[in-house]
Each structure stands twice: as structure tokens, then as C-alpha cells.
Design a protein around this motif. Sequence first.
Motif, PDB file in Angstrom:
ATOM      1  N   UNK A 187      -3.606  -9.882   6.152  1.00  9.77           N
ATOM      2  CA  UNK A 187      -4.217  -8.709   5.536  1.00  9.77           C
ATOM      3  C   UNK A 187      -4.369  -7.553   6.502  1.00  9.77           C
ATOM      4  N   UNK A 188      -4.618  -7.852   7.780  1.00  9.79           N
ATOM      5  CA  UNK A 188      -4.871  -6.786   8.741  1.00  9.79           C
ATOM      6  C   UNK A 188      -3.633  -5.934   8.993  1.00  9.79           C
ATOM      7  N   UNK A 189      -2.455  -6.425   8.615  1.00  8.59           N
ATOM      8  CA  UNK A 189      -1.228  -5.664   8.837  1.00  8.59           C
ATOM      9  C   UNK A 189      -0.935  -4.688   7.704  1.00  8.59           C
ATOM     10  N   UNK A 190      -1.716  -4.743   6.652  1.00  6.58           N
ATOM     11  CA  UNK A 190      -1.511  -3.827   5.542  1.00  6.58           C
ATOM     12  C   UNK A 190      -0.623  -4.420   4.462  1.00  6.58           C
ATOM     13  N   UNK A 191      -0.628  -3.760   3.319  1.00  2.00           N
ATOM     14  CA  UNK A 191       0.116  -4.293   2.177  1.00  2.00           C
ATOM     15  C   UNK A 191       1.536  -3.736   2.147  1.00  2.00           C
ATOM     16  N   UNK A 192       2.402  -4.454   1.434  1.00  2.69           N
ATOM     17  CA  UNK A 192       3.797  -4.048   1.262  1.00  2.69           C
ATOM     18  C   UNK A 192       4.029  -3.572  -0.166  1.00  2.69           C
ATOM     19  N   UNK A 193       4.787  -2.500  -0.286  1.00  3.02           N
ATOM     20  CA  UNK A 193       5.277  -2.017  -1.573  1.00  3.02           C
ATOM     21  C   UNK A 193       6.697  -1.532  -1.324  1.00  3.02           C
ATOM     22  N   UNK A 194       7.684  -2.430  -1.465  1.00  3.06           N
ATOM     23  CA  UNK A 194       9.056  -2.090  -1.069  1.00  3.06           C
ATOM     24  C   UNK A 194       9.573  -0.818  -1.723  1.00  3.06           C
ATOM     25  N   UNK A 195      10.221   0.015  -0.932  1.00  2.00           N
ATOM     26  CA  UNK A 195      10.856   1.216  -1.478  1.00  2.00           C
ATOM     27  C   UNK A 195      11.975   0.813  -2.429  1.00  2.00           C
ATOM     28  N   UNK A 196      12.207   1.574  -3.482  1.00  2.00           N
ATOM     29  CA  UNK A 196      13.341   1.278  -4.366  1.00  2.00           C
ATOM     30  C   UNK A 196      14.653   1.342  -3.581  1.00  2.00           C
ATOM     31  N   UNK A 208      11.043  -9.432  -4.808  1.00  2.00           N
ATOM     32  CA  UNK A 208      11.123  -9.172  -3.373  1.00  2.00           C
ATOM     33  C   UNK A 208       9.807  -8.612  -2.844  1.00  2.00           C
ATOM     34  N   UNK A 209       9.385  -9.154  -1.709  1.00  2.00           N
ATOM     35  CA  UNK A 209       8.165  -8.658  -1.070  1.00  2.00           C
ATOM     36  C   UNK A 209       8.409  -7.516  -0.120  1.00  2.00           C
ATOM     37  N   UNK A 210       9.698  -7.276   0.222  1.00  2.00           N
ATOM     38  CA  UNK A 210      10.038  -6.192   1.124  1.00  2.00           C
ATOM     39  C   UNK A 210      11.481  -5.791   0.883  1.00  2.00           C
ATOM     40  N   UNK A 211      11.955  -4.797   1.615  1.00  2.00           N
ATOM     41  CA  UNK A 211      13.362  -4.434   1.590  1.00  2.00           C
ATOM     42  C   UNK A 211      13.791  -4.186   3.031  1.00  2.00           C
ATOM     43  N   UNK A 212      14.929  -4.760   3.411  1.00  2.00           N
ATOM     44  CA  UNK A 212      15.378  -4.754   4.802  1.00  2.00           C
ATOM     45  C   UNK A 212      16.634  -3.920   4.979  1.00  2.00           C
ATOM     46  N   UNK A 213      16.683  -3.229   6.112  1.00  2.00           N
ATOM     47  CA  UNK A 213      17.884  -2.501   6.534  1.00  2.00           C
ATOM     48  C   UNK A 213      18.238  -2.984   7.929  1.00  2.00           C
ATOM     49  N   UNK A 214      19.491  -3.316   8.148  1.00  2.00           N
ATOM     50  CA  UNK A 214      19.950  -3.782   9.456  1.00  2.00           C
ATOM     51  C   UNK A 214      20.668  -2.660  10.191  1.00  2.00           C
ATOM     52  N   UNK A 215      20.305  -2.486  11.456  1.00  2.00           N
ATOM     53  CA  UNK A 215      20.991  -1.587  12.378  1.00  2.00           C
ATOM     54  C   UNK A 215      21.365  -2.376  13.622  1.00  2.00           C
ATOM     55  N   UNK A 216      22.372  -1.925  14.322  1.00  2.66           N
ATOM     56  CA  UNK A 216      22.654  -2.480  15.638  1.00  2.66           C
ATOM     57  C   UNK A 216      21.638  -1.905  16.623  1.00  2.66           C
ATOM     58  N   UNK A 217      21.239  -2.707  17.589  1.00  2.00           N
ATOM     59  CA  UNK A 217      20.225  -2.263  18.546  1.00  2.00           C
ATOM     60  C   UNK A 217      20.634  -0.957  19.225  1.00  2.00           C
ATOM     61  N   UNK A 236      -2.147   5.646   5.342  1.00  4.63           N
ATOM     62  CA  UNK A 236      -2.809   5.101   4.160  1.00  4.63           C
ATOM     63  C   UNK A 236      -1.826   4.572   3.123  1.00  4.63           C
ATOM     64  N   UNK A 237      -0.546   4.641   3.460  1.00  2.89           N
ATOM     65  CA  UNK A 237       0.473   4.166   2.535  1.00  2.89           C
ATOM     66  C   UNK A 237       0.831   2.706   2.818  1.00  2.89           C
ATOM     67  N   UNK A 238       1.362   2.006   1.815  1.00  5.28           N
ATOM     68  CA  UNK A 238       1.865   0.644   2.068  1.00  5.28           C
ATOM     69  C   UNK A 238       3.141   0.701   2.888  1.00  5.28           C
ATOM     70  N   UNK A 239       3.465  -0.419   3.512  1.00  8.73           N
ATOM     71  CA  UNK A 239       4.755  -0.523   4.198  1.00  8.73           C
ATOM     72  C   UNK A 239       5.845  -0.462   3.151  1.00  8.73           C
ATOM     73  N   UNK A 240       6.926   0.307   3.443  1.00  8.83           N
ATOM     74  CA  UNK A 240       7.961   0.507   2.444  1.00  8.83           C
ATOM     75  C   UNK A 240       9.309  -0.076   2.836  1.00  8.83           C
ATOM     76  N   UNK A 241       9.653  -0.005   4.130  1.00  8.99           N
ATOM     77  CA  UNK A 241      10.975  -0.440   4.586  1.00  8.99           C
ATOM     78  C   UNK A 241      10.834  -1.205   5.891  1.00  8.99           C
ATOM     79  N   UNK A 242      11.542  -2.323   6.020  1.00  7.95           N
ATOM     80  CA  UNK A 242      11.625  -3.023   7.294  1.00  7.95           C
ATOM     81  C   UNK A 242      13.032  -2.823   7.861  1.00  7.95           C
ATOM     82  N   UNK A 243      13.086  -2.359   9.102  1.00  4.97           N
ATOM     83  CA  UNK A 243      14.357  -2.195   9.800  1.00  4.97           C
ATOM     84  C   UNK A 243      14.504  -3.348  10.784  1.00  4.97           C
ATOM     85  N   UNK A 244      15.642  -4.000  10.760  1.00  4.19           N
ATOM     86  CA  UNK A 244      15.923  -5.100  11.681  1.00  4.19           C
ATOM     87  C   UNK A 244      17.016  -4.669  12.648  1.00  4.19           C
TER      88      UNK A 244
END
Length: 203
Positions: free
Chosen positions: A6-15, A49-58, A105-113
Motif C-alpha cells: 500500500x505504501x507504494x501507491x495504487x496502480x491504474x494502468x494507462x490505456x 491487467x494490474x499494470x502496463x509495461x514498456x521495454x527499453x534497452x538500458x 497524487x496520481x496512480x502509477x500508470x506505466x512501468x518501464x523495464x
Amino acid sequence: MTRAHASLGRWEPAPLADVVARFSGLEAPWWVAGGFAIELAVGHRVRSHGDIDVLLLRRDQHAAQRALPGWQWWAADPPGSLRPWAAGEVLPVGVHDIWCRPGPDDPWRIQVMLDESCGQEWVSRRDLRVRRPISTLGAASADGVPCLAPDVQLYYKAKAPRPKDEEDFDAALPVLTGQQRRWLIHAIAETYGPHPWIRRLEA
């Protein structure tokens, strides 16, 4: 890192359409990853889906900041905790997840890997022996969305499959080509050893 913390905040995946719109202008290669990549490969909805992921090269990590200007970017450093990722900061090899949201104050929307590369080869962050040409790392969906190849995505999901990973495997198995099956069998065996998915891939 669990999104149930909970301390990390809620997720609301971007479309998906919003993600594509934000990343499509980048010169660096990028791919939709995770469960959405599987759905793009099979051509239909598989699960929620609880999140949405985007992959990039480091080496292209700062492309995430260009794609999401004005957003908050937080790095998983070390895994299990988050810290702000400063503009222009180079993240070390041990950090490969970035959580992004428009504001505090917004939910997390995108995870980048972030994944590793060497020259023109993608290199698995889990096993340096597992690699392939970057040009074969992804594909375009029927709608033209860049997505991670299903065999690569399943390779990552094979580490400790959760129920949702099993769902994704079941959905993707019928659409895998013979070449993708062979690559996945070799990659799983090389990194994880004996695995229940191998028998099904060989069938």
C-alpha cells in the motif's frame, strides 16, 4: 516488487492507445511487454491487467523521460523500494524497473523495464548466455503496435510462473512458431533447468 504494498501507491494502468501515442515518437526501439504483449501476439483479450509495461534497452533508458515529460519517474532501487529518478541520471545495471505517474497524487500508470544489450544483441538480464539479435526481439501486432516477441516474454515469465503467467502461456502456446518454441525451450533449459513448460513446448 509487489503492487499490493500500500505504501507504494495504487496502480491504474494507462490505456494501451495512450502508451503507444506517448512512445511512438521515440527514435529508440521500444516494445509493449508483459501480459499486453501476449495479448497483442494472440490477437485477443486474455485476462485483466494490474499494470502496463514498456521495454527499453538500458542504453536508451532516457527515452522514457522524453516519452513522459513532466511525469514522476521512480526507480526500483533496490527491488522492493522506490526512489525518484532524476532527469538525466544514469541508472545502474541492478535497476531495471521504473514506475511512472503524471503527478504525486496520481496512480502509477506505466512501468518501464530496462533490458541489457551488447552491440546488436539483446542480452537477458537473468542469464548472459541467453541472447538474440535486437532485430528479432519484437514484432508488430495486427494494429502495428511494437510488442515484445511472445517467446521472449514467456522466457521471463517462466522463472516462477504465477497463475496469470500460466494463463499467458496457455494463450500464447498455439501461436508460437516452431522457431519460437525451439528458442524458448533452449532459453528456459539454459536458465532455469528442467521446467514443466518444456514438455508442452515439445509436444
